[in-house]
Design a protein around this motif. Structure first.
Motif, short mmCIF file in Angstrom:
data_model
loop_
_atom_site.label_atom_id
_atom_site.label_comp_id
_atom_site.label_asym_id
_atom_site.label_seq_id
_atom_site.Cartn_x
_atom_site.Cartn_y
_atom_site.Cartn_z
N GLY A 1 0.83 -1.20 0.00
CA GLY A 1 0.00 0.00 0.00
C GLY A 1 0.86 1.25 0.00
O GLY A 1 2.06 1.19 -0.26
N SER A 2 0.22 2.36 0.28
CA SER A 2 0.90 3.66 0.31
C SER A 2 0.93 4.18 1.74
O SER A 2 -0.10 4.21 2.42
CB SER A 2 0.17 4.65 -0.59
N VAL A 3 2.10 4.60 2.18
CA VAL A 3 2.27 5.15 3.51
C VAL A 3 3.19 6.34 3.45
O VAL A 3 3.95 6.50 2.48
CB VAL A 3 2.84 4.12 4.51
N GLN A 4 3.16 7.14 4.49
CA GLN A 4 4.10 8.24 4.59
C GLN A 4 5.40 7.76 5.23
O GLN A 4 5.42 6.75 5.94
CB GLN A 4 3.49 9.37 5.42
N ALA A 5 6.45 8.49 4.98
CA ALA A 5 7.74 8.17 5.57
C ALA A 5 7.60 8.08 7.09
O ALA A 5 6.92 8.91 7.71
CB ALA A 5 8.77 9.22 5.19
N GLY A 6 8.26 7.06 7.66
CA GLY A 6 8.16 6.82 9.08
C GLY A 6 7.07 5.84 9.46
O GLY A 6 7.03 5.38 10.61
N GLY A 7 6.22 5.52 8.52
CA GLY A 7 5.12 4.60 8.78
C GLY A 7 5.53 3.15 8.70
O GLY A 7 6.71 2.82 8.50
N SER A 8 4.53 2.28 8.85
CA SER A 8 4.77 0.83 8.87
C SER A 8 3.80 0.11 7.96
O SER A 8 2.67 0.58 7.74
CB SER A 8 4.62 0.29 10.30
N LEU A 9 4.24 -1.02 7.47
CA LEU A 9 3.39 -1.95 6.72
C LEU A 9 3.80 -3.36 7.07
O LEU A 9 4.98 -3.61 7.40
CB LEU A 9 3.54 -1.74 5.21
N ARG A 10 2.86 -4.28 6.96
CA ARG A 10 3.17 -5.70 7.15
C ARG A 10 2.74 -6.45 5.91
O ARG A 10 1.56 -6.47 5.56
CB ARG A 10 2.44 -6.26 8.37
N LEU A 11 3.71 -7.06 5.24
CA LEU A 11 3.44 -7.86 4.07
C LEU A 11 3.26 -9.32 4.47
O LEU A 11 3.90 -9.80 5.41
CB LEU A 11 4.58 -7.75 3.06
N THR B 1 3.64 -7.30 -4.55
CA THR B 1 2.73 -6.31 -3.99
C THR B 1 3.48 -4.98 -3.89
O THR B 1 4.63 -4.95 -3.48
CB THR B 1 2.19 -6.78 -2.62
N GLN B 2 2.82 -3.92 -4.30
CA GLN B 2 3.47 -2.61 -4.40
C GLN B 2 3.49 -1.91 -3.05
O GLN B 2 2.48 -1.84 -2.35
CB GLN B 2 2.76 -1.73 -5.42
N VAL B 3 4.65 -1.37 -2.71
CA VAL B 3 4.81 -0.53 -1.53
C VAL B 3 5.29 0.84 -1.99
O VAL B 3 6.29 0.94 -2.70
CB VAL B 3 5.83 -1.14 -0.55
N THR B 4 4.56 1.87 -1.61
CA THR B 4 4.91 3.24 -1.97
C THR B 4 5.01 4.08 -0.72
O THR B 4 4.07 4.14 0.08
CB THR B 4 3.86 3.84 -2.91
N VAL B 5 6.18 4.71 -0.53
CA VAL B 5 6.42 5.52 0.66
C VAL B 5 6.63 6.96 0.21
O VAL B 5 7.53 7.25 -0.57
CB VAL B 5 7.64 5.02 1.44
N SER B 6 5.80 7.85 0.70
CA SER B 6 5.89 9.25 0.32
C SER B 6 6.58 10.05 1.41
O SER B 6 6.48 9.74 2.60
CB SER B 6 4.50 9.81 0.05
N SER B 7 7.26 11.10 0.99
CA SER B 7 8.00 11.93 1.96
C SER B 7 7.14 13.04 2.52
O SER B 7 6.04 13.29 2.05
CB SER B 7 9.23 12.52 1.27
#
Length: 124
Positions: A10-20, A118-124
């Protein structure tokens, strides 16, 4: 027929977390090397983290201390917990598997079985 199916991107902001997650079928999970790879546009595929049949782990230097790989053999599922995400972590993440033969590595050429990613997008 070995099948691997990733989820959790998914898409998260910098500093965030994801679990694949990577759900596996068609083989005995506990006898395989399981590894996460990623590939960003225009870059080579990179091995991110691996876990052996003994639950020992290995990580690329770029993710050490931020990512944690784990697996549940009873559920035939592989996980990648990603914390403190950075924009440079943006990529397509794929899980891969190969039968354990004494060691596991982060070399993608050694893995015959792959998920679709699976796509991971990290925005600043």
């Amino acid at each position: 027929q070995v099948q691997l199916t990733e989820s959790g991107g998914g898409s998260v902001q910098a500093g965030g977390s994801l679990r694949l997650s990577c759900a596996a079928s068609g083989y005995t999970h506990g006898s395989y090397c399981m590894t996460w790879f990623r590939q960003a546009p225009g870059k080579e595929r990179e091995g991110v983290a691996l876990i052996t049949i003994f639950n020992t782990t290995g990580y690329a230097n770029s993710v050490k201390g931020r990512f944690t790989i784990s697996k549940d053999d009873a559920k035939n599922t592989l996980y990648l917990q990603m914390n403190s995400l950075k924009p440079e972590d943006t990529a397509m993440y794929s899980c891969a598997a190969r039968r354990y033969a004494g060691s596991c590595s982060l070399r993608d050429s050694e893995y015959p079985y792959w998920g679709q990613g699976t796509q991971v997008t990290v925005s600043s």
